[in-house]
Design an enzyme around this catalytic site. Structure first.
Site, mmCIF file in Angstrom:
data_model
loop_
_atom_site.group_PDB
_atom_site.id
_atom_site.type_symbol
_atom_site.label_atom_id
_atom_site.label_comp_id
_atom_site.label_asym_id
_atom_site.label_seq_id
_atom_site.Cartn_x
_atom_site.Cartn_y
_atom_site.Cartn_z
ATOM 1 N N ASP A 88 61.555 112.038 -94.881
ATOM 2 C CA ASP A 88 61.087 111.637 -96.211
ATOM 3 C C ASP A 88 60.968 112.916 -97.046
ATOM 4 O O ASP A 88 59.867 113.383 -97.356
ATOM 5 C CB ASP A 88 59.739 110.925 -96.097
ATOM 6 N N LEU B 22 55.341 103.525 -84.079
ATOM 7 C CA LEU B 22 55.743 104.904 -83.802
ATOM 8 C C LEU B 22 57.032 104.978 -82.985
ATOM 9 O O LEU B 22 57.306 104.142 -82.136
ATOM 10 C CB LEU B 22 54.622 105.625 -83.051
ATOM 11 N N HIS C 38 58.063 110.224 -85.162
ATOM 12 C CA HIS C 38 56.621 110.455 -85.284
ATOM 13 C C HIS C 38 56.127 111.372 -84.155
ATOM 14 O O HIS C 38 55.315 112.264 -84.374
ATOM 15 C CB HIS C 38 55.850 109.137 -85.185
HETATM 16 P P1 AMP Z 1 55.977 106.634 -91.662
HETATM 17 O O1 AMP Z 1 55.219 106.060 -90.527
HETATM 18 O O2 AMP Z 1 57.344 106.068 -91.850
HETATM 19 O O3 AMP Z 1 55.157 106.691 -92.939
HETATM 20 O O4 AMP Z 1 56.233 108.148 -91.282
HETATM 21 C C1 AMP Z 1 55.164 108.992 -90.927
HETATM 22 C C2 AMP Z 1 55.677 110.416 -90.856
HETATM 23 O O5 AMP Z 1 56.696 110.494 -89.868
HETATM 24 C C3 AMP Z 1 56.296 110.901 -92.181
HETATM 25 O O6 AMP Z 1 55.921 112.248 -92.391
HETATM 26 C C4 AMP Z 1 57.764 110.771 -91.917
HETATM 27 O O7 AMP Z 1 58.556 111.661 -92.667
HETATM 28 C C5 AMP Z 1 57.838 111.104 -90.436
HETATM 29 N N1 AMP Z 1 59.066 110.569 -89.855
HETATM 30 C C6 AMP Z 1 59.504 109.273 -89.888
HETATM 31 N N2 AMP Z 1 60.703 109.166 -89.300
HETATM 32 C C7 AMP Z 1 61.056 110.410 -88.910
HETATM 33 C C8 AMP Z 1 62.195 110.962 -88.246
HETATM 34 N N3 AMP Z 1 63.239 110.204 -87.892
HETATM 35 N N4 AMP Z 1 62.206 112.288 -87.988
HETATM 36 C C9 AMP Z 1 61.158 113.063 -88.360
HETATM 37 N N5 AMP Z 1 60.054 112.619 -88.983
HETATM 38 C C10 AMP Z 1 60.001 111.309 -89.248
#
Ligand code: AMP
Length: 285
Positions: free
Chosen positions: A152, A35, A39
């Protein structure tokens, strides 16, 4: 410690049932862990809109291709728990793969059309894995609202479509991209980057800024913008373009001309690390 950390679906259902009995509204923030502030911004937004915030931490094997980084994906559970605790989240589900996929899986969720472009075109089966695991998580947590990042953007659009098509009674809340002070979008994969790679990765956001500037200056042919951005990115020796694309903001199909709200999205390898980023281009702005 106030946060509850569980590993099984049964424990999760019990915790959620107790929160429901207390009349609480439920938020779900699905993540793959490692995280960072991106996140945490989702958790903060969830805290604002719901009484009880659940976070899932699961590196979902079915959304990784055979040559992707499933095995080396960063796993930092202890630190993740501390971060969720400090954001005052209520529950973490950190299951094993066996808990989520106890047997061979025969049921898959596929969203058509929206998954044909961008990451769907270069990561075969990726969105099938994402949609299947998110559908499972929706059924496990049965949240009122679920929070996803605009980082994403295609995933967010696909999940919105899935929730609508399959009548999940869940509000899908999109949250803005959180960036490092120098503009690099936060990502769990940024920790793969060496110092020099980290410097060259800045070209990704710089290219998006250029795209926005060109569009604001009247360039509306997608290919013209894409050509300029390609040139800029190719100047970085460690960068290799996976795709640069301009698509309809909601339906994700490619646009020749930016005559409606559009998403300028790209995926670029910096060394072996594939990073994505995007920006909205809206003719009304
Ligand atoms: P992940 O752990 O990469 O699957 O991401 C989990 C959630 O966090 C997803 O909804 C991502 O779009 C969101 N997320 C990841 N990086 C960012 C960021 N830099 N800004 C905003 N949301 C993010």
């Amino acid at each position: 410690m106030n946060i509850k950390v569980v590993n099984t679906i049964n424990q999760t259902r019990n915790e959620i049932a107790t929160a429901r009995q207390q009349g609480k509204s439920i938020a779900l923030v699905p993540t793959m862990g490692a995280l960072h502030d991106g996140h945490l911004s989702l958790i903060q937004q969830a805290k604002k809109l719901c009484d009880y915030v659940a976070v899932s931490i699961f590196v979902n094997p079915t959304q990784f291709g055979p040559n992707e980084d499933l095995d080396k994906y960063p796993r930092t559970l202890d630190n993740d728990i501390n971060l969720c605790e400090s954001e005052r989240a209520d529950l973490i589900l950190a299951p094993s793969s066996k808990e989520i996929y106890p047997t061979a899986n025969f049921t898959w969720v596929n969203v058509d059309k929206l998954t044909k472009t961008l990451c769907g075109s270069t990561r075969d089966g990726h969105f099938q894995g994402v949609c299947t695991v998110v559908a499972k998580l929706f059924n496990i947590f049965m949240p009122d609202k679920a929070f996803f990042g605009q980082k994403d953007a295609q995933q967010l659009a696909v999940i919105r479509q899935m929730a609508s098509d399959l009548n999940f009674p869940i509000d899908i809340i999109g949250c803005p991209i959180i960036r490092e002070p120098d503009g690099l979008a936060m990502s769990s994969r940024n920790r793969y980057l060496s110092g020099e790679q980290r410097t060259q990765a800045l070209v990704i956001n710089k290219a998006l800024q250029l795209g926005q500037k060109l569009f604001a200056g009247g360039m509306i042919k997608s290919q013209d913008i894409i050509n300029k951005l390609s040139k800029m990115i190719q100047q970085q020796p460690l960068a290799k373009i996976d795709y640069i694309s301009i698509v309809d903001k909601d339906l994700m199909h490619e646009l020749d001309t930016i005559d409606r709200p559009a998403l300028l999205a790209l995926a670029v390898y910096i060394g072996n690390t594939r990073l994505i980023d995007n920006i909205v281009l809206d003719p009304k702005d």
